[in-house]
Design an enzyme around this catalytic site. Structure first.
Site, PDB file in Angstrom:
ATOM      1  N   SER A  19       8.939   1.648  -1.614  1.00 42.66           N
ATOM      2  CA  SER A  19       9.021   2.553  -0.450  1.00 42.66           C
ATOM      3  C   SER A  19       9.045   1.753   0.849  1.00 42.66           C
ATOM      4  O   SER A  19       9.778   2.098   1.781  1.00 42.66           O
ATOM      5  CB  SER A  19       7.878   3.573  -0.454  1.00 42.66           C
ATOM      6  OG  SER A  19       6.630   2.971  -0.167  1.00 42.66           O
ATOM      7  N   LYS A  77      -2.651   5.325   1.900  1.00 48.99           N
ATOM      8  CA  LYS A  77      -3.382   6.478   1.393  1.00 48.99           C
ATOM      9  C   LYS A  77      -4.897   6.335   1.491  1.00 48.99           C
ATOM     10  O   LYS A  77      -5.624   7.303   1.295  1.00 48.99           O
ATOM     11  CB  LYS A  77      -2.959   6.823  -0.036  1.00 48.99           C
ATOM     12  CG  LYS A  77      -1.470   7.085  -0.204  1.00 48.99           C
ATOM     13  CD  LYS A  77      -0.841   7.949   0.884  1.00 48.99           C
ATOM     14  CE  LYS A  77      -1.043   9.430   0.743  1.00 48.99           C
ATOM     15  NZ  LYS A  77      -0.057  10.086  -0.069  1.00 48.99           N
TER      16      LYS A  77
HETATM   17  N1  PMP Z   1       4.917   5.049  -0.046  1.00 49.90           N
HETATM   18  C1  PMP Z   1       4.004   4.992  -1.007  1.00 49.90           C
HETATM   19  C2  PMP Z   1       4.018   3.829  -1.954  1.00 49.90           C
HETATM   20  C3  PMP Z   1       3.063   6.017  -1.140  1.00 49.90           C
HETATM   21  O1  PMP Z   1       2.157   5.968  -2.133  1.00 49.90           O
HETATM   22  C4  PMP Z   1       3.091   7.112  -0.226  1.00 49.90           C
HETATM   23  C5  PMP Z   1       2.121   8.229  -0.375  1.00 49.90           C
HETATM   24  N2  PMP Z   1       2.334   9.005  -1.546  1.00 49.90           N
HETATM   25  C6  PMP Z   1       4.072   7.144   0.757  1.00 49.90           C
HETATM   26  C7  PMP Z   1       4.952   6.079   0.827  1.00 49.90           C
HETATM   27  C8  PMP Z   1       4.228   8.302   1.717  1.00 49.90           C
HETATM   28  O2  PMP Z   1       3.149   8.614   2.541  1.00 49.90           O
HETATM   29  P1  PMP Z   1       2.820  10.110   2.960  1.00 49.90           P
HETATM   30  O3  PMP Z   1       2.197  10.800   1.778  1.00 49.90           O
HETATM   31  O4  PMP Z   1       1.867   9.995   4.099  1.00 49.90           O
HETATM   32  O5  PMP Z   1       4.095  10.798   3.345  1.00 49.90           O
END
Ligand code: PMP
Length: 358
Positions: free
Chosen positions: A296, A54
């Site tokens: 994630s 981010k």
């Molecule tokens: N994993 C984590 C830990 C995140 O903070 C984010 C962003 N919110 C994402 C994945 C996903 O990224 P994006 O917003 O670009 O889809």
């Protein structure tokens, strides 16, 4: 230090600001976990200065708004975020001198709040029952009442645009002259997958894009369209949403930024994953490869491994790893990781005479 390490560390360059160090993250091969005959790589977004993907978005939103005049010098920035966007914005705003207010549901990990406050941001907690929509609406209310600049991560074109300009081209450059059969990513705002997919479809059309989401919150998989307002923001919680443990993924609505990739058919497969499985793979990645990531990242790797199991020999797979495991010390990811010595450690301690705990 060998030649390679020296030039990789510095690039022979002095940076004018921490913001200039965002991006150019390394792609690393998984050696001990990948199945025989298939190459699995991870793109490590924890190498960004505030340790997540981010940082790219934060830099893009602020610098785009500076250029087009929607953000005035010294104006307060406000955003709803589950953490990493807030931490990225806190880094960029601190470096550039903008006050920052973040709204965040109380359910997200406390390290995130404290990191933002460490970098000077104000963190306003919202009730967990009101989910993503509650924290978003609070940010809108605050922006309207105070004349603050709302970062709009779920709708702004500056989101996917930065991944089209940086993340995607980095992947293309790193895999130049090499196979890349699968690219695997989850979505929070969808900025990563939407922006990278634009580039891959153009420059590596043979690469299959695998999208993933939580098994108990299959918003895309449900096929039910998202109800939206005129600006693309969600009009209500998506009916397929349930609370899930994959922080940063799948808010309680399908973001407008992701909708572009869905409408354009810019993914080839959708594979859901359970949070518990993602945590297991995050622990394996740490233990077997020395790579720390959050839930994630572990979930993305879990899906990459499912793809690897059925891929033809020689296939090359890339998984996006959005952040670091250190951001999850107070969460279930670290629950089984003890602070005190276990039996084996006590036995090691007792195996020599001195310096034992009483
Ligand atoms: N994993 C984590 C830990 C995140 O903070 C984010 C962003 N919110 C994402 C994945 C996903 O990224 P994006 O917003 O670009 O889809």
């Amino acid at each position: 230090m060998d030649q390679k390490t020296t030039s990789a560390a510095t690039g022979g360059k002095l940076y004018d600001s921490i913001v200039d160090t965002v991006g150019r993250t390394p792609v690393v091969r998984i050696n001990r976990l990948a199945p025989e005959g298939v190459e699995v790589y991870v793109k490590l977004e924890s190498f960004n200065p505030a340790a997540s993907v981010k940082d790219r978005l934060a830099m893009s939103i602020i610098e785009t708004a500076e250029k087009n005049g929607t953000l005035k010098p010294g104006q307060t920035v406000v955003e709803a975020t589950s953490g990493n966007t807030g931490i990225g914005l806190a880094m960029v705003c601190a470096a550039k001198g903008y006050p920052l207010v973040v709204t965040m549901a109380e359910s997200f990990s406390v390290e995130r709040r404290r990191l933002m406050r460490m970098m000077g941001a104000k963190v306003i907690l919202t009730p967990k029952e009101q989910k993503g929509t509650g924290m978003y609406n609070k940010a809108v209310e605050l922006a309207e009442k105070n004349g603050w600049f709302l970062a709009h991560q779920f709708e702004t074109p500056a989101n996917a645009a930065i991944h089209e300009a940086t993340t995607g081209p980095e992947i293309v450059a790193d895999f130049a002259g090499k196979r890349l059969d699968y690219f695997v990513s989850g979505y929070g705002t969808g900025g990563t997958v939407t922006g990278v997919a634009r580039v891959l479809r153009r420059e590596r059309p043979e690469t299959r894009i695998v999208l993933t989401e939580p098994a108990n919150a299959q918003l895309v998989g449900s096929g039910t369209p998202q109800k939206r307002g005129a600006d693309g923001s969600p009009a209500e919680t998506h009916p397929a949403f349930e609370a899930h443990p994959i922080q940063g993924w799948t808010p309680d609505f399908i973001p407008a930024v992701l909708q572009e990739a869905l409408d354009a058919g810019n993914y080839d497969e959708l594979i859901p994953v359970a949070g518990a499985e993602g945590m297991e793979w995050a622990r394996k990645l740490a233990r077997m490869e020395g790579i720390l990531t959050g839930v994630s990242g572990g979930s993305t790797l879990a899906v990459a491994m499912k793809v690897a199991e059925k891929a033809e020999p020689g296939s090359v797979i890339l998984a996006m790893i959005p952040d670091t495991g250190e951001r999850y010390m107070s969460t279930p990811l670290f629950e089984a990781i003890a602070a005190d010595m276990d039996e084996e450690e006590v036995a090691i301690s007792k195996s020599t005479a001195g310096y034992q705990l009483g």
